[in-house]
Write a protein that holds these residues in place. Structure first.
Motif, PDB file in Angstrom:
ATOM      1  N   CYS A 539     -35.369  14.005   7.001  1.00 34.55           N
ATOM      2  CA  CYS A 539     -35.292  13.947   8.467  1.00 34.55           C
ATOM      3  C   CYS A 539     -36.636  13.622   9.130  1.00 34.55           C
ATOM      4  N   VAL A 543     -37.241  10.988  12.183  1.00 30.20           N
ATOM      5  CA  VAL A 543     -37.937  11.335  13.427  1.00 30.20           C
ATOM      6  C   VAL A 543     -39.044  10.328  13.705  1.00 30.20           C
ATOM      7  N   GLU A 544     -39.735   9.907  12.629  1.00 32.44           N
ATOM      8  CA  GLU A 544     -40.799   8.909  12.786  1.00 32.44           C
ATOM      9  C   GLU A 544     -40.255   7.631  13.409  1.00 32.44           C
ATOM     10  N   SER A 547     -38.976   8.362  17.163  1.00 30.91           N
ATOM     11  CA  SER A 547     -40.062   8.594  18.120  1.00 30.91           C
ATOM     12  C   SER A 547     -40.656   7.291  18.648  1.00 30.91           C
ATOM     13  N   TYR A 567     -32.734  16.954  17.882  1.00 28.32           N
ATOM     14  CA  TYR A 567     -32.707  16.644  16.444  1.00 28.32           C
ATOM     15  C   TYR A 567     -34.131  16.656  15.883  1.00 28.32           C
ATOM     16  N   ALA A 568     -35.072  16.033  16.614  1.00 32.88           N
ATOM     17  CA  ALA A 568     -36.453  15.951  16.149  1.00 32.88           C
ATOM     18  C   ALA A 568     -37.112  17.331  16.087  1.00 32.88           C
ATOM     19  N   THR A 569     -36.928  18.138  17.122  1.00 30.37           N
ATOM     20  CA  THR A 569     -37.587  19.452  17.147  1.00 30.37           C
ATOM     21  C   THR A 569     -36.980  20.391  16.100  1.00 30.37           C
ATOM     22  N   CYS A 571     -35.603  19.355  13.274  1.00 27.99           N
ATOM     23  CA  CYS A 571     -36.048  18.828  11.987  1.00 27.99           C
ATOM     24  C   CYS A 571     -37.468  19.296  11.672  1.00 27.99           C
ATOM     25  N   LEU A 587     -43.861  13.143  18.475  1.00 25.20           N
ATOM     26  CA  LEU A 587     -42.577  12.962  19.163  1.00 25.20           C
ATOM     27  C   LEU A 587     -42.489  11.645  19.915  1.00 25.20           C
ATOM     28  N   LEU A 590     -39.950  10.531  22.751  1.00 26.61           N
ATOM     29  CA  LEU A 590     -39.007  11.635  22.934  1.00 26.61           C
ATOM     30  C   LEU A 590     -39.509  12.667  23.949  1.00 26.61           C
TER      31      LEU A 590
END
Length: 1033
Positions: A539, A543-544, A547, A567-569, A571, A587, A590
């Motif tokens: 994940c 996220v990379e 973002s 989802y990013a936070t 992960c 982020l 985001l």
């Protein structure tokens, strides 16, 4: 019919509308398919000219091009090797050559992780390379590189001195008697020595003003030493701000033996010459003035004010053509009043020089062209003699030129560039007489090599065609930076639809699979439930990618924005209160989805680290604005202590502050200059922007601050007449721009006639004037031009003509021509009830003895919002061919009355056949007029074409008509059109239709085969486009 005549007839029909780039691909099929064998090389050349007349500003911000990949994350791939090699004791010059092409993609997040213990030789090698790639670097990367160098040299006094001990100053002084001050040129209280300054190179403009001021103090400061060295750095500082330039110039003024009024010094100023203080011009001798004029040729910024001041100082008296030619570029500094006094013979004699000069205002160009036409019989062939000044011709003149001669003239670079400054009615006159031809069809479509040649015309490819293409072709298309948000949505659906034929695709995802994903795909796909199936270990890679995606392609109300942030936070196991600087940077875009609580919970250090990311978010809702304001007030020094540094760091984020906040910020020339620089990047548009996609911040408080600052600094210098305590000057008016709307009616009435005439180009571009202010300016115009005001003078007033009441319109608009109408018709107020009588009088006098059936396409384009005042019966009488030729411009006119739009729609049916045959190109041509469709007609629109409806049209469709759209039509409407849908339209939809509509905003994944309909005509079309592109290349 002769062959050439036949070609002329064909081409006239083909070029019956001026096209936007995203329409070219579809129109070629519809207008050219039966004529392909008639092409000739000359016509292809002419076709290129036609293309150049097309508006160059198309599309929205990409999101899948290189700029969007400037990630917020840490080092990836080659970046890791670069970072690790920087501390190697050996020389990295050979290694650097290996990633010479990649260095432009260096991310700010990676630079943040660079070691401060880099060896000096490696630092110099890397900075040399970075300086060669400076223009291609992400702005955030530039800032981080400066901070890294600063950290390297400013760690501790001991380590700094140890590092500096190894530096050898290889640069010789221009003055051999001068020796650097002890410390190798170190400015007081600054880590920046002459050596460090040369290592930083162009990155010095990333330094805070406090640092720049520290190296400019003292009579042998670092700036002095730079000037005396052999460095050419001053020639390369193309992105200097006015405040920074002023600091450097002050630093030179502090030097004991540098006189900035001296000719030899001016020659060495580099880009500083572009900011030369106008107050200092009076002390220059003629040879110094000549030297300054020579340096100004190299400026990339607007230097009109310097030229104006130069001409005032020299007291120019133009009695001959040689006098005028001697001015060269400085001629743009001539006031309208001065130009009006030049004889026509002088203009004709000097035009060979003036035609190459850039920077003319509309008013200046019109004066020159008018005088030239008084002396010369101007033909299309003579346009080249006028070069950039060609935009001063009116539509009436262009319409008299022969089409082939006209477009031949537009092969001239200077004439062609003048199109950028023309009104639509002028462009239409040129297009109406144009000749164009297509050469021949060759090549095939479903091939990566060929598809990459499509460039701008890729926007004409609908989703139905995308669904049929091979995956590698889809990827090639998706990498085109000019694709639309709806196409990106279709690309991503197509990509993941092909992949998920395996039901466990996301559960079994690998890092190799993720490497195939494009950043742009993440905007719309995979859906959030699919993302959650991806193994936890992978994940962070997702996220990379996420973002770096351009989330502005999603409506602000889209839940996907918040879903992706969550989802990013989740992960990365992040919370706002525990977030670090690196976490915040990771982020990327985001952060735009942060809630007010998230913003409040950020610590100040983290907030300061992500300001660059927040600046890119655009407009915020009121609750977020409040949270951001509080955070800014908490994280930054007290407002009363703010300098230029805070303003330039926050830039668009300043819009969250209130005017009361701005009152606390100091009033000084530096603050005013910085705010004007920030506002210069703010471009308003009259075109319809869907509210959910309106990312333009409200900068009204900034304008108020600029206005109050200018008035406070100029108050003490001004001696007022008793009847006019505040008299706006031409210089103030030109400086203020849109902020001129803050003058009172009384103050506007006090403008002198000369200043009014000389600042008219600026005043007519101000959007914010109210009716009382416009009336005051109208009165000033009548004072300036007299009771016998001409059509040309009325045209020059533009929006100010709204200040004429009914009786004045009857008196002064006795016989307005097409150029007058074309200049004033771009204002929606003419279509309102308040201005109805004035508008109808102007139209009556414009038509004279003609009927509506006699209106040409140029007339219809020039009429603009006046067309909205015509009755249904009058519109019915308009010639269908004339309408179809002007359809695109008419379709951009947001007529407020649905009855008017219905009448125009009926004319569109007459011109383009029945609704069920309308293609995407025709829908784009028809534009807002499509809002006049009935509830019986709307369902007949082809599903493949509905995404080509314009947002303006969607916003004006009555709710009861909008609800008649089918589920498939709504599903394929597109993100931008979704953003234009009103609450009333949504309320009229059934639950099933509402869900289909929401899919455009990322609410849930679209169902399989959405929009999968016959594409054969479009395939043929794209073959044609491909052929054209290959031929022209």
């Amino acid at each position: 019919m002769a062959a050439d005549d036949h070609m002329m007839q064909f081409d006239y029909n083909f070029w019956k509308i001026p096209l936007s780039k995203d329409q070219i691909s579809l129109l070629i099929l519809e207008k050219v398919w039966t004529k392909l064998k008639m092409g000739h090389k000359f016509q292809v050349i002419i076709f290129i000219c036609c293309l150049c007349l097309i508006d160059h500003t198309t599309g929205m911000r990409g999101g899948n091009g290189k700029d969007s990949k400037q990630g917020a994350g840490r080092c990836q791939g080659w970046e890791i090797n670069l970072r690790n090699n920087l501390t190697d004791p050996g020389n990295i010059s050979d290694y650097i050559n290996d990633f010479y092409e990649n260095i432009s993609d260096l991310s700010p997040g990676c630079v943040r992780t660079f070691s401060l213990n880099v060896t000096h030789s490696n630092l110099v090698e890397l900075m040399n390379l970075l300086n060669t790639k400076y223009d291609n670097l992400n702005p955030g990367t530039r800032k981080q590189i400066y901070k890294w160098v600063e950290g390297t040299y400013a760690k501790t006094p001991e380590s700094r001195m140890k590092t500096m001990g190894h530096i050898q100053n290889e640069r010789k002084s221009k003055n051999q008697d001068e020796k650097p001050e002890k410390g190798n040129g170190k400015g007081k209280n600054s880590f920046i020595t002459l050596d460090v300054l040369n290592i930083l190179g162009r990155f010095i403009v990333q330094a805070p003003t406090s640092t720049l001021k520290s190296i400019s103090k003292g009579n042998d400061n670092t700036v002095c030493q730079l000037f005396k060295s052999s460095s050419d750095l001053l020639d390369k500082l193309f992105d200097l701000t006015p405040v920074q330039a002023r600091i450097f110039l002050n630093g030179l003024d502090n030097c004991t033996d540098v006189d900035t009024t001296n000719e030899t010094v001016i020659v060495e100023l580099g880009q500083l010459a572009c900011f030369y203080p106008t107050k200092q011009l009076k002390s220059l001798r003629m040879n110094a003035i000549k030297a300054l004029q020579d340096k100004l040729h190299n400026c990339t910024r607007n230097i009109k004010k310097i030229y104006q001041a130069l001409l005032e100082v020299t007291g120019v008296n133009i009695l001959s053509a040689e006098n005028l030619k001697d001015l060269g570029d400085a001629a743009i500094g001539l006031k309208i009043s001065q130009l009006s006094n030049i004889t026509k013979e002088v203009v004709v004699g000097a035009v060979e020089v003036l035609k190459d000069v850039r920077g003319w205002s509309k008013g200046q160009a019109k004066v020159f062209v008018k005088k030239y036409m008084e002396a010369e019989n101007v033909t299309a062939n003579k346009l080249k003699k006028l070069g950039y000044l060609s935009f001063g011709f009116g539509a009436k003149t262009f319409s008299k030129f022969k089409g082939q001669e006209l477009l031949t003239a537009f092969t001239d670079e200077e004439v062609l560039e003048s199109v950028n400054f023309m009104l639509p009615v002028q462009k239409k006159s040129i297009m109406k007489g144009s000749v164009a031809a297509i050469d021949r069809v060759k090549n095939q479509l479903n091939d990566v090599k060929n598809i990459s040649k499509l460039k701008a015309v890729v926007k004409g490819i609908p989703c139905s065609l995308i669904n049929t293409l091979k995956s590698d072709v889809v990827k090639a298309l998706a990498n085109n930076p000019l694709v639309s948000s709806n196409q990106i949505r279709c690309f991503s659906i197509k990509f993941f639809k092909d992949k998920t034929s395996n039901p466990n695709y996301f559960n079994n995802l690998t890092s190799e699979d993720i490497n195939e994903f494009l950043i742009s795909y993440m905007i719309f796909q995979p859906d959030i439930n699919e993302l959650k199936l991806i193994p936890q270990a992978l994940c962070p890679h997702m996220v990379e990618l996420i973002s770096q995606a351009n989330l502005t392609m999603l409506p602000r109300s889209s839940p996907r924005r918040k879903e992706l942030l969550d989802y990013a936070t989740n992960c990365l196991n992040l919370t706002a209160s525990a977030m670090t600087e690196d976490d915040g940077n990771s982020l990327g875009s985001l952060v735009c989805a942060f809630s007010p609580d998230d913003i409040n919970n950020l610590n100040n250090t983290v907030f300061l680290a992500i300001v660059d990311q927040l600046r890119e978010c655009g407009r915020f809702d009121e609750t977020k604005k409040t949270a951001l304001r509080q955070k800014i007030l908490s994280a930054y020094p007290p407002l009363s202590e703010w300098t230029v540094d805070e303003l330039t760091e926050l830039r668009s984020l300043l819009a969250v502050l209130t005017y009361e906040d701005f009152k606390s910020i100091p009033n000084n020339e530096d603050i005013q200059t910085a705010l004007l620089e920030i506002l210069s990047a703010h471009k308003s548009t009259r075109n319809f922007v869907p509210p959910d996609f309106d990312n333009s911040p409200n900068v009204s408080a900034l304008y108020q601050k600029v206005f109050s600052t200018l008035n406070s600094t100029s108050q003490s210098r001004r001696k007022h007449a008793t009847d006019c305590p505040k008299r706006p000057t031409a210089e103030e008016i030109e400086t203020l721009g849109e902020a001129n709307s803050l003058w009172t009616v009384e103050q506007l009435s006090c403008i002198s006639v000369e200043d009014f005439i000389n600042s008219l180009d600026t005043l007519t571009e101000v959007e914010g004037f109210n009716i009382a202010q416009l009336k005051a300016l109208k009165s000033k115009a009548l004072e300036a031009f007299g009771m016998n005001i001409s059509n040309d003078q009325l045209a020059s007033l533009k929006k100010i003509t709204l200040g004429f009441d009914e009786s004045e319109v009857t008196q002064y608009f006795t016989a307005p021509d097409i150029d007058t109408i074309g200049a004033i018709s771009d204002y929606q107020e003419w279509a309102s009830t308040e201005y109805s009588k004035q508008a109808k009088t102007i139209m009556k006098n414009f038509l004279g003895q003609r009927s509506d059936s006699q209106l040409s396409s140029t007339d219809l384009v020039g009429m603009g919002y006046f067309l909205c005042t015509r009755s249904s019966d009058e519109i019915k009488n308009i010639n269908a061919t004339a309408y179809s030729t002007a359809a695109k411009e008419i379709g951009e006119t947001m007529c407020p009355n649905i009855e008017t739009l219905t009448a125009l729609k009926n004319k569109a049916v007459e011109a383009f056949s029945s609704v069920d045959t309308w293609t995407g190109t025709q829908l784009q041509e028809i534009g807002v007029v499509a809002a006049g469709l009935s509830k019986e007609e709307v369902p007949k629109l082809m599903t493949s074409a509905v995404s080509f409806l314009t947002p303006g049209a969607v916003s004006k469709i009555p709710p009861n008509v909008f609800s008649a759209m089918t589920v498939e039509q709504l599903r394929n409407l597109g993100p931008q059109n979704y953003g234009a849908v009103t609450d009333a339209q949504k309320a009229a939809l059934s639950q099933e239709k509402l869900q289909a509509l929401k899919e455009n905003a990322g609410f849930e994944r679209a169902i399989d085969n959405a929009g999968a309909i016959s594409w054969n005509p479009v395939m043929i079309l794209t073959l044609l486009v491909l052929s054209l592109t290959a031929t022209l290349h």
